[in-house]
Scaffold this motif. Structure first.
Motif, PDB file in Angstrom:
ATOM      1  N   PHE A   1      20.755  83.862   7.605  1.00  0.00           N
ATOM      2  CA  PHE A   1      19.731  82.821   7.479  1.00  0.00           C
ATOM      3  C   PHE A   1      20.368  81.426   7.525  1.00  0.00           C
ATOM      4  O   PHE A   1      19.804  80.499   8.106  1.00  0.00           O
ATOM      5  CB  PHE A   1      18.950  83.012   6.178  1.00  0.00           C
ATOM      6  CG  PHE A   1      18.211  84.320   6.108  1.00  0.00           C
ATOM      7  CD1 PHE A   1      16.999  84.487   6.773  1.00  0.00           C
ATOM      8  CD2 PHE A   1      18.736  85.390   5.401  1.00  0.00           C
ATOM      9  CE1 PHE A   1      16.320  85.694   6.718  1.00  0.00           C
ATOM     10  CE2 PHE A   1      18.072  86.600   5.348  1.00  0.00           C
ATOM     11  CZ  PHE A   1      16.865  86.758   6.007  1.00  0.00           C
ATOM     12  N   ILE A   2      21.549  81.292   6.905  1.00  0.00           N
ATOM     13  CA  ILE A   2      22.249  80.008   6.943  1.00  0.00           C
ATOM     14  C   ILE A   2      22.686  79.698   8.371  1.00  0.00           C
ATOM     15  O   ILE A   2      22.597  78.553   8.831  1.00  0.00           O
ATOM     16  CB  ILE A   2      23.461  80.023   5.994  1.00  0.00           C
ATOM     17  CG1 ILE A   2      22.988  80.150   4.551  1.00  0.00           C
ATOM     18  CG2 ILE A   2      24.301  78.759   6.148  1.00  0.00           C
ATOM     19  CD1 ILE A   2      24.089  80.337   3.552  1.00  0.00           C
ATOM     20  N   SER A   3      23.145  80.713   9.083  1.00  0.00           N
ATOM     21  CA  SER A   3      23.559  80.506  10.476  1.00  0.00           C
ATOM     22  C   SER A   3      22.376  80.063  11.332  1.00  0.00           C
ATOM     23  O   SER A   3      22.514  79.196  12.201  1.00  0.00           O
ATOM     24  CB  SER A   3      24.159  81.798  11.041  1.00  0.00           C
ATOM     25  OG  SER A   3      25.341  82.148  10.351  1.00  0.00           O
ATOM     26  N   ILE A   4      21.202  80.643  11.075  1.00  0.00           N
ATOM     27  CA  ILE A   4      19.991  80.240  11.807  1.00  0.00           C
ATOM     28  C   ILE A   4      19.638  78.791  11.481  1.00  0.00           C
ATOM     29  O   ILE A   4      19.274  78.001  12.360  1.00  0.00           O
ATOM     30  CB  ILE A   4      18.817  81.180  11.466  1.00  0.00           C
ATOM     31  CG1 ILE A   4      19.084  82.582  12.047  1.00  0.00           C
ATOM     32  CG2 ILE A   4      17.496  80.625  12.000  1.00  0.00           C
ATOM     33  CD1 ILE A   4      18.113  83.637  11.580  1.00  0.00           C
ATOM     34  N   TYR A   5      19.767  78.426  10.203  1.00  0.00           N
ATOM     35  CA  TYR A   5      19.487  77.047   9.786  1.00  0.00           C
ATOM     36  C   TYR A   5      20.434  76.062  10.476  1.00  0.00           C
ATOM     37  O   TYR A   5      20.013  75.031  11.015  1.00  0.00           O
ATOM     38  CB  TYR A   5      19.614  76.928   8.267  1.00  0.00           C
ATOM     39  CG  TYR A   5      19.705  75.501   7.770  1.00  0.00           C
ATOM     40  CD1 TYR A   5      18.614  74.637   7.847  1.00  0.00           C
ATOM     41  CD2 TYR A   5      20.885  75.007   7.230  1.00  0.00           C
ATOM     42  CE1 TYR A   5      18.695  73.332   7.395  1.00  0.00           C
ATOM     43  CE2 TYR A   5      20.981  73.703   6.780  1.00  0.00           C
ATOM     44  CZ  TYR A   5      19.882  72.875   6.865  1.00  0.00           C
ATOM     45  OH  TYR A   5      19.978  71.575   6.424  1.00  0.00           O
ATOM     46  N   LEU A   6      21.742  76.373  10.471  1.00  0.00           N
ATOM     47  CA  LEU A   6      22.719  75.493  11.109  1.00  0.00           C
ATOM     48  C   LEU A   6      22.484  75.425  12.618  1.00  0.00           C
ATOM     49  O   LEU A   6      22.680  74.378  13.243  1.00  0.00           O
ATOM     50  CB  LEU A   6      24.136  75.967  10.804  1.00  0.00           C
ATOM     51  CG  LEU A   6      24.579  75.825   9.337  1.00  0.00           C
ATOM     52  CD1 LEU A   6      25.946  76.452   9.140  1.00  0.00           C
ATOM     53  CD2 LEU A   6      24.597  74.366   8.909  1.00  0.00           C
ATOM     54  N   LEU A   7      22.058  76.541  13.193  1.00  0.00           N
ATOM     55  CA  LEU A   7      21.711  76.563  14.625  1.00  0.00           C
ATOM     56  C   LEU A   7      20.549  75.601  14.892  1.00  0.00           C
ATOM     57  O   LEU A   7      20.545  74.860  15.880  1.00  0.00           O
ATOM     58  CB  LEU A   7      21.339  77.993  15.031  1.00  0.00           C
ATOM     59  CG  LEU A   7      21.136  78.287  16.520  1.00  0.00           C
ATOM     60  CD1 LEU A   7      22.437  78.091  17.289  1.00  0.00           C
ATOM     61  CD2 LEU A   7      20.640  79.736  16.691  1.00  0.00           C
ATOM     62  N   ALA A   8      19.576  75.611  13.976  1.00  0.00           N
ATOM     63  CA  ALA A   8      18.423  74.712  14.116  1.00  0.00           C
ATOM     64  C   ALA A   8      18.835  73.250  13.952  1.00  0.00           C
ATOM     65  O   ALA A   8      18.327  72.371  14.666  1.00  0.00           O
ATOM     66  CB  ALA A   8      17.354  75.073  13.083  1.00  0.00           C
ATOM     67  N   ILE A   9      19.760  72.979  13.026  1.00  0.00           N
ATOM     68  CA  ILE A   9      20.236  71.608  12.837  1.00  0.00           C
ATOM     69  C   ILE A   9      20.961  71.135  14.101  1.00  0.00           C
ATOM     70  O   ILE A   9      20.815  69.985  14.539  1.00  0.00           O
ATOM     71  CB  ILE A   9      21.165  71.512  11.611  1.00  0.00           C
ATOM     72  CG1 ILE A   9      20.350  71.684  10.315  1.00  0.00           C
ATOM     73  CG2 ILE A   9      21.903  70.170  11.581  1.00  0.00           C
ATOM     74  CD1 ILE A   9      19.379  70.551  10.039  1.00  0.00           C
ATOM     75  N   GLY A  10      21.761  72.027  14.694  1.00  0.00           N
ATOM     76  CA  GLY A  10      22.413  71.690  15.963  1.00  0.00           C
ATOM     77  C   GLY A  10      21.384  71.363  17.028  1.00  0.00           C
ATOM     78  O   GLY A  10      21.538  70.410  17.801  1.00  0.00           O
ATOM     79  N   GLY A  11      20.300  72.155  17.060  1.00  0.00           N
ATOM     80  CA  GLY A  11      19.219  71.891  17.998  1.00  0.00           C
ATOM     81  C   GLY A  11      18.544  70.551  17.730  1.00  0.00           C
ATOM     82  O   GLY A  11      18.169  69.834  18.662  1.00  0.00           O
ATOM     83  N   LEU A  12      18.403  70.200  16.431  1.00  0.00           N
ATOM     84  CA  LEU A  12      17.796  68.912  16.069  1.00  0.00           C
ATOM     85  C   LEU A  12      18.654  67.747  16.561  1.00  0.00           C
ATOM     86  O   LEU A  12      18.141  66.761  17.101  1.00  0.00           O
ATOM     87  CB  LEU A  12      17.631  68.835  14.546  1.00  0.00           C
ATOM     88  CG  LEU A  12      17.139  67.501  13.972  1.00  0.00           C
ATOM     89  CD1 LEU A  12      15.749  67.174  14.481  1.00  0.00           C
ATOM     90  CD2 LEU A  12      17.159  67.527  12.448  1.00  0.00           C
ATOM     91  N   ILE A  13      19.976  67.867  16.388  1.00  0.00           N
ATOM     92  CA  ILE A  13      20.881  66.813  16.857  1.00  0.00           C
ATOM     93  C   ILE A  13      20.804  66.689  18.383  1.00  0.00           C
ATOM     94  O   ILE A  13      20.790  65.583  18.937  1.00  0.00           O
ATOM     95  CB  ILE A  13      22.327  67.100  16.397  1.00  0.00           C
ATOM     96  CG1 ILE A  13      22.416  67.054  14.865  1.00  0.00           C
ATOM     97  CG2 ILE A  13      23.307  66.095  17.006  1.00  0.00           C
ATOM     98  CD1 ILE A  13      23.757  67.505  14.311  1.00  0.00           C
ATOM     99  N   LEU A  14      20.748  67.837  19.061  1.00  0.00           N
ATOM    100  CA  LEU A  14      20.647  67.827  20.526  1.00  0.00           C
ATOM    101  C   LEU A  14      19.344  67.173  20.968  1.00  0.00           C
ATOM    102  O   LEU A  14      19.322  66.346  21.900  1.00  0.00           O
ATOM    103  CB  LEU A  14      20.746  69.262  21.058  1.00  0.00           C
ATOM    104  CG  LEU A  14      20.720  69.427  22.579  1.00  0.00           C
ATOM    105  CD1 LEU A  14      21.912  68.722  23.219  1.00  0.00           C
ATOM    106  CD2 LEU A  14      20.709  70.913  22.951  1.00  0.00           C
TER     107      LEU A  14
END
Length: 252
Positions: free
Chosen positions: A103-116
Protein backbone atom coordinates in the motif's frame (compact mmCIF):
# COMPACT_ATOMS: atom_id res chain seq x y z
CA UNK A 1 29.41 1.35 10.38
CA UNK A 2 31.45 3.87 8.33
CA UNK A 3 30.34 2.21 5.08
CA UNK A 4 26.72 2.43 6.21
CA UNK A 5 27.05 6.12 7.10
CA UNK A 6 28.65 6.84 3.72
CA UNK A 7 25.88 4.96 1.91
CA UNK A 8 23.15 6.97 3.61
CA UNK A 9 25.14 10.17 3.09
CA UNK A 10 24.89 9.44 -0.63
CA UNK A 11 21.11 8.87 -0.31
CA UNK A 12 20.71 12.05 1.76
CA UNK A 13 22.82 14.00 -0.73
CA UNK A 14 20.72 12.82 -3.68
CA UNK A 15 17.42 13.43 -1.86
CA UNK A 16 18.45 16.95 -0.82
CA UNK A 17 19.64 17.76 -4.34
CA UNK A 18 16.18 16.81 -5.56
CA UNK A 19 14.40 18.73 -2.81
CA UNK A 20 16.59 21.79 -3.14
CA UNK A 21 16.19 21.87 -6.89
CA UNK A 22 12.40 21.50 -7.15
CA UNK A 23 11.29 22.38 -3.60
CA UNK A 24 9.86 18.96 -2.72
CA UNK A 25 10.34 15.18 -2.61
CA UNK A 26 13.15 14.75 -0.03
CA UNK A 27 11.06 12.28 1.97
CA UNK A 28 9.62 10.27 -0.91
CA UNK A 29 13.03 10.04 -2.62
CA UNK A 30 14.87 8.87 0.50
CA UNK A 31 12.06 6.52 1.59
CA UNK A 32 11.75 4.94 -1.87
CA UNK A 33 15.48 4.21 -1.96
CA UNK A 34 15.58 2.89 1.63
CA UNK A 35 12.60 0.59 1.07
CA UNK A 36 14.17 -0.71 -2.15
CA UNK A 37 17.17 -1.68 0.04
CA UNK A 38 14.92 -3.77 2.27
CA UNK A 39 14.49 -1.30 5.16
CA UNK A 40 11.05 -1.84 6.83
CA UNK A 41 8.50 0.93 6.15
CA UNK A 42 8.27 2.11 9.77
CA UNK A 43 12.07 2.24 10.17
CA UNK A 44 12.48 4.06 6.84
CA UNK A 45 9.82 6.63 7.72
CA UNK A 46 11.23 7.17 11.23
CA UNK A 47 14.79 7.66 9.94
CA UNK A 48 13.73 10.03 7.18
CA UNK A 49 11.53 12.16 9.45
CA UNK A 50 14.22 12.57 12.12
CA UNK A 51 16.65 13.68 9.41
CA UNK A 52 13.99 15.98 7.94
CA UNK A 53 13.64 17.82 11.26
CA UNK A 54 16.91 19.57 10.43
CA UNK A 55 16.13 20.32 6.78
CA UNK A 56 12.54 21.46 7.36
CA UNK A 57 13.57 23.59 10.34
CA UNK A 58 16.22 25.39 8.30
CA UNK A 59 13.89 25.74 5.32
CA UNK A 60 10.98 27.03 7.39
CA UNK A 61 13.21 29.58 9.14
CA UNK A 62 14.56 30.78 5.79
CA UNK A 63 11.03 31.26 4.42
CA UNK A 64 10.04 33.11 7.61
CA UNK A 65 13.01 35.45 7.23
CA UNK A 66 12.09 36.01 3.58
CA UNK A 67 8.45 36.76 4.56
CA UNK A 68 7.15 33.93 2.40
CA UNK A 69 4.61 32.74 4.98
CA UNK A 70 1.08 33.54 6.05
CA UNK A 71 0.83 32.73 9.79
CA UNK A 72 -2.85 31.80 9.69
CA UNK A 73 -2.19 29.37 6.83
CA UNK A 74 0.77 27.82 8.70
CA UNK A 75 -1.32 26.97 11.76
CA UNK A 76 -4.33 25.81 9.75
CA UNK A 77 -1.96 23.27 8.16
CA UNK A 78 0.36 22.52 11.08
CA UNK A 79 -2.08 21.68 13.88
CA UNK A 80 -4.25 19.23 11.86
CA UNK A 81 -1.08 17.96 10.16
CA UNK A 82 0.47 17.13 13.55
CA UNK A 83 -2.64 15.15 14.49
CA UNK A 84 -2.70 13.29 11.17
CA UNK A 85 1.05 12.65 11.35
CA UNK A 86 0.86 11.19 14.86
CA UNK A 87 -2.02 8.89 13.85
CA UNK A 88 -0.20 7.78 10.70
CA UNK A 89 3.06 7.08 12.53
CA UNK A 90 1.26 5.10 15.25
CA UNK A 91 -0.68 3.06 12.70
CA UNK A 92 2.52 2.29 10.77
CA UNK A 93 4.18 0.87 13.90
CA UNK A 94 1.16 -1.33 14.70
CA UNK A 95 0.89 -3.02 11.29
CA UNK A 96 3.28 -5.66 9.99
CA UNK A 97 5.66 -4.14 7.46
CA UNK A 98 5.11 -6.91 4.89
CA UNK A 99 1.36 -6.25 4.93
CA UNK A 100 1.50 -2.47 4.60
CA UNK A 101 4.45 -2.22 2.19
CA UNK A 102 2.38 -2.81 -1.00
CA UNK A 103 0.00 0.00 0.00
CA UNK A 104 2.90 2.35 0.76
CA UNK A 105 4.46 1.52 -2.61
CA UNK A 106 1.15 2.35 -4.32
CA UNK A 107 1.00 5.65 -2.41
CA UNK A 108 4.58 6.58 -3.41
CA UNK A 109 3.76 5.58 -6.99
CA UNK A 110 0.81 7.98 -6.86
CA UNK A 111 3.00 10.77 -5.45
CA UNK A 112 5.43 10.21 -8.32
CA UNK A 113 2.48 10.49 -10.68
CA UNK A 114 1.41 13.74 -8.96
CA UNK A 115 4.88 15.24 -9.45
CA UNK A 116 4.84 14.16 -13.11
CA UNK A 117 1.39 15.65 -13.64
CA UNK A 118 2.50 18.89 -11.98
CA UNK A 119 5.50 19.06 -14.32
CA UNK A 120 3.43 18.52 -17.47
CA UNK A 121 0.38 20.67 -16.70
CA UNK A 122 0.22 24.41 -16.05
CA UNK A 123 -1.37 25.54 -12.79
CA UNK A 124 -4.91 26.74 -13.17
CA UNK A 125 -5.72 29.32 -10.46
CA UNK A 126 -8.98 29.00 -8.59
CA UNK A 127 -10.44 30.81 -5.55
CA UNK A 128 -8.58 30.41 -2.23
CA UNK A 129 -9.41 27.26 -0.27
CA UNK A 130 -11.85 27.57 2.61
CA UNK A 131 -10.27 27.21 6.10
CA UNK A 132 -11.99 23.86 6.72
CA UNK A 133 -10.61 22.46 3.47
CA UNK A 134 -7.13 23.64 4.46
CA UNK A 135 -7.46 21.83 7.80
CA UNK A 136 -8.65 18.67 6.05
CA UNK A 137 -5.69 18.94 3.69
CA UNK A 138 -3.37 19.22 6.71
CA UNK A 139 -4.77 16.10 8.40
CA UNK A 140 -4.61 14.07 5.18
CA UNK A 141 -1.15 15.33 4.28
CA UNK A 142 0.26 14.59 7.74
CA UNK A 143 -1.27 11.11 7.87
CA UNK A 144 -0.03 10.06 4.43
CA UNK A 145 3.37 11.68 4.99
CA UNK A 146 3.93 9.53 8.08
CA UNK A 147 2.63 6.36 6.43
CA UNK A 148 4.64 6.78 3.24
CA UNK A 149 7.78 8.37 4.66
CA UNK A 150 7.16 11.56 2.69
CA UNK A 151 4.80 13.39 0.38
CA UNK A 152 3.76 16.42 2.45
CA UNK A 153 5.24 18.93 -0.01
CA UNK A 154 3.96 17.46 -3.28
CA UNK A 155 0.47 16.98 -1.87
CA UNK A 156 -0.06 20.08 0.28
CA UNK A 157 1.86 22.74 -1.66
CA UNK A 158 0.50 21.51 -5.00
CA UNK A 159 -3.09 21.56 -3.75
CA UNK A 160 -2.75 25.06 -2.29
CA UNK A 161 -1.18 26.46 -5.46
CA UNK A 162 -3.81 24.76 -7.61
CA UNK A 163 -6.49 26.32 -5.41
CA UNK A 164 -5.18 29.81 -6.11
CA UNK A 165 -2.83 30.51 -3.18
CA UNK A 166 0.11 32.71 -4.18
CA UNK A 167 2.98 30.25 -4.85
CA UNK A 168 5.51 31.93 -2.51
CA UNK A 169 3.03 31.81 0.38
CA UNK A 170 1.91 28.26 -0.43
CA UNK A 171 5.50 26.94 -0.54
CA UNK A 172 6.77 28.98 2.42
CA UNK A 173 3.80 28.19 4.69
CA UNK A 174 3.88 24.50 3.71
CA UNK A 175 7.59 24.31 4.53
CA UNK A 176 7.24 25.95 7.95
CA UNK A 177 4.20 23.82 8.83
CA UNK A 178 6.14 20.71 7.76
CA UNK A 179 8.68 21.29 10.54
CA UNK A 180 5.99 20.93 13.22
CA UNK A 181 4.45 17.93 11.46
CA UNK A 182 7.85 16.24 11.11
CA UNK A 183 8.67 16.93 14.76
CA UNK A 184 5.41 15.28 15.86
CA UNK A 185 5.90 12.25 13.57
CA UNK A 186 9.48 11.78 14.82
CA UNK A 187 8.39 12.01 18.46
CA UNK A 188 5.68 9.40 17.84
CA UNK A 189 8.19 6.99 16.30
CA UNK A 190 10.63 7.53 19.19
CA UNK A 191 7.87 6.82 21.72
CA UNK A 192 6.68 3.65 19.95
CA UNK A 193 9.53 1.84 18.16
CA UNK A 194 12.55 3.94 19.12
CA UNK A 195 15.32 4.79 16.69
CA UNK A 196 17.69 2.01 15.68
CA UNK A 197 19.27 3.19 12.44
CA UNK A 198 21.42 6.00 13.81
CA UNK A 199 24.06 5.52 11.07
CA UNK A 200 21.26 5.99 8.52
CA UNK A 201 19.94 9.12 10.24
CA UNK A 202 23.44 10.59 10.63
CA UNK A 203 24.22 9.83 6.99
CA UNK A 204 20.96 11.39 5.75
CA UNK A 205 21.58 14.55 7.77
CA UNK A 206 25.23 14.92 6.70
CA UNK A 207 24.42 14.20 3.05
CA UNK A 208 21.59 16.73 3.10
CA UNK A 209 23.73 19.43 4.71
CA UNK A 210 26.54 18.91 2.19
CA UNK A 211 24.09 18.93 -0.75
CA UNK A 212 22.23 22.12 0.27
CA UNK A 213 24.57 24.68 -1.36
CA UNK A 214 24.96 22.56 -4.51
CA UNK A 215 21.18 22.17 -4.78
CA UNK A 216 20.82 25.94 -4.63
CA UNK A 217 23.22 26.28 -7.58
CA UNK A 218 21.34 23.58 -9.52
CA UNK A 219 18.11 25.48 -8.93
CA UNK A 220 19.58 28.54 -10.63
CA UNK A 221 20.75 26.62 -13.71
CA UNK A 222 18.39 23.71 -14.32
CA UNK A 223 14.79 24.25 -15.46
CA UNK A 224 12.16 22.81 -13.10
CA UNK A 225 10.29 20.76 -15.70
CA UNK A 226 13.00 18.24 -16.76
CA UNK A 227 14.14 17.83 -13.13
CA UNK A 228 10.60 17.14 -11.93
CA UNK A 229 9.99 14.64 -14.74
CA UNK A 230 13.26 12.82 -13.93
CA UNK A 231 12.46 12.67 -10.20
CA UNK A 232 8.90 11.51 -10.84
CA UNK A 233 10.06 8.69 -13.12
CA UNK A 234 12.72 7.53 -10.62
CA UNK A 235 10.23 7.51 -7.72
CA UNK A 236 7.63 5.66 -9.80
CA UNK A 237 10.14 3.03 -10.99
CA UNK A 238 11.46 2.43 -7.45
CA UNK A 239 7.91 2.22 -6.07
CA UNK A 240 6.86 -0.17 -8.82
CA UNK A 241 9.86 -2.38 -8.08
CA UNK A 242 9.07 -2.33 -4.34
CA UNK A 243 5.42 -3.16 -5.08
CA UNK A 244 6.31 -6.15 -7.29
CA UNK A 245 8.75 -7.48 -4.67
CA UNK A 246 6.24 -7.03 -1.84
CA UNK A 247 3.49 -8.81 -3.79
CA UNK A 248 5.88 -11.66 -4.64
CA UNK A 249 6.67 -12.11 -0.95
CA UNK A 250 2.98 -12.12 -0.02
CA UNK A 251 2.09 -14.64 -2.73
CA UNK A 252 5.18 -16.76 -2.09
Amino acid sequence: MLEEILLFMAIGFAAQMVDGAIGMAYGVTASSVMMSMGVPPSTASASVHVAEMFTTGASGFAHWRARNIRPELVWRLALPGMLGGALGAYLLTEIDGHIIQPFISIYLLAIGGLILWKALHPRLPRPDMAPNRVRALGVTGGFLDAIGGGGWGPMVASTLIGAGTTPRYAIGSTNLAEFFVTLTISATFVATIGLHLWPAILGLVLGGVIAAPFAAMVTQRLPDKPMMILVAVIIMLLSLRNLVEALDKMMG
